[in-house]
Design an enzyme around this catalytic site. Structure first.
Site, PDB file in Angstrom:
ATOM      1  N   CYS A  51       3.758  -7.678   7.501  1.00 13.22           N
ATOM      2  CA  CYS A  51       3.805  -6.399   7.280  1.00 13.22           C
ATOM      3  C   CYS A  51       3.294  -5.533   8.121  1.00 13.22           C
ATOM      4  O   CYS A  51       3.931  -4.590   8.581  1.00 13.22           O
ATOM      5  CB  CYS A  51       3.318  -6.258   5.860  1.00 13.22           C
ATOM      6  SG  CYS A  51       3.581  -6.979   4.320  1.00 13.22           S
ATOM      7  N   HIS A  77       6.502  -8.442  -0.508  1.00 13.60           N
ATOM      8  CA  HIS A  77       4.990  -7.730  -0.343  1.00 13.60           C
ATOM      9  C   HIS A  77       5.238  -6.341  -0.667  1.00 13.60           C
ATOM     10  O   HIS A  77       6.428  -5.717  -0.276  1.00 13.60           O
ATOM     11  CB  HIS A  77       4.371  -7.659   1.127  1.00 13.60           C
ATOM     12  CG  HIS A  77       4.037  -9.272   1.532  1.00 13.60           C
ATOM     13  ND1 HIS A  77       2.983  -9.441   2.171  1.00 13.60           N
ATOM     14  CD2 HIS A  77       4.264 -10.448   0.953  1.00 13.60           C
ATOM     15  CE1 HIS A  77       2.689 -10.875   2.225  1.00 13.60           C
ATOM     16  NE2 HIS A  77       3.470 -11.338   1.490  1.00 13.60           N
ATOM     17  N   GLU A 117       4.180  -3.702   1.054  1.00 13.05           N
ATOM     18  CA  GLU A 117       4.457  -2.859   1.983  1.00 13.05           C
ATOM     19  C   GLU A 117       6.070  -2.803   2.444  1.00 13.05           C
ATOM     20  O   GLU A 117       6.530  -1.631   2.751  1.00 13.05           O
ATOM     21  CB  GLU A 117       3.805  -3.401   3.421  1.00 13.05           C
ATOM     22  CG  GLU A 117       2.213  -3.184   3.127  1.00 13.05           C
ATOM     23  CD  GLU A 117       1.672  -4.602   2.675  1.00 13.05           C
ATOM     24  OE1 GLU A 117       0.326  -4.760   3.165  1.00 13.05           O
ATOM     25  OE2 GLU A 117       2.019  -5.080   1.815  1.00 13.05           O
ATOM     26  N   CYS A 167      -0.810  -7.940   6.249  1.00 14.97           N
ATOM     27  CA  CYS A 167      -0.649  -9.353   6.972  1.00 14.97           C
ATOM     28  C   CYS A 167      -0.115  -9.086   8.280  1.00 14.97           C
ATOM     29  O   CYS A 167       0.566  -8.026   8.320  1.00 14.97           O
ATOM     30  CB  CYS A 167      -0.168 -10.042   5.910  1.00 14.97           C
ATOM     31  SG  CYS A 167       1.548  -9.922   5.538  1.00 14.97           S
TER      32      CYS A 167
END
Length: 143
Positions: free
Chosen positions: A79, A46, A48, A76
């Site tokens: 993260c 991801h 992040e 999410c």
């Protein structure tokens, strides 16, 4: 946020869900990243997490207590957990994520009794971020 948005646009061009992140340490851009799950074949890729990992490597430590993380989509659970564990001071995000967002939409990890809670600002460049995601998924459904 504009830097994160540019990362998200690049992710879309690469066939990735268009999410971008930029991490700033004391007014200095330290790391940028974009989603790479499809490219890396890795659920952890991801934007992040990649930006946090780069920043930790650059700064030589895991405590990012002077950092602001800009991201185009509300983080999410995975993260949001990394943000809390990295002690990131502030998170600024664009579009809300009603299906998985954990800084206010689906859940709000900042209201739970963790040992750290970042300051959170949502809705920055929200329309641009949301439009990029919406257009990406419309194209994906058509093809």
């Amino acid at each position: 946020m504009q830097v994160a948005l540019e990362e998200a646009k690049q992710a879309a061009l690469e066939g990735e869900v268009p999410v971008g992140a930029a991490l700033v340490w004391e007014d200095r851009l330290i790391a940028t990243a974009r989603n790479r799950r499809e490219t890396d074949k890795n659920a952890l890729s991801h934007a992040e997490l990649l930006a946090i990992g780069k920043a930790c490597n650059i700064l030589g430590g895991w405590r990012l207590h002077k950092a602001t993380l800009y991201v185009t989509l509300e983080p999410c659970p995975m993260c949001a957990g990394a943000i809390i564990n990295a002690r990131i001071a502030r998170v600024v995000f664009g579009a809300m994520d009603p299906k998985a967002g954990c800084l206010g939409s689906m859940a709000d990890f900042c209201t739970l009794p963790f040992n750290h809670a970042p300051q959170v600002t949502g809705g920055v460049l929200e329309e641009e971020c949301a439009t990029l995601l919406r257009d990406f998924f419309c194209r994906l459904r058509r093809s």
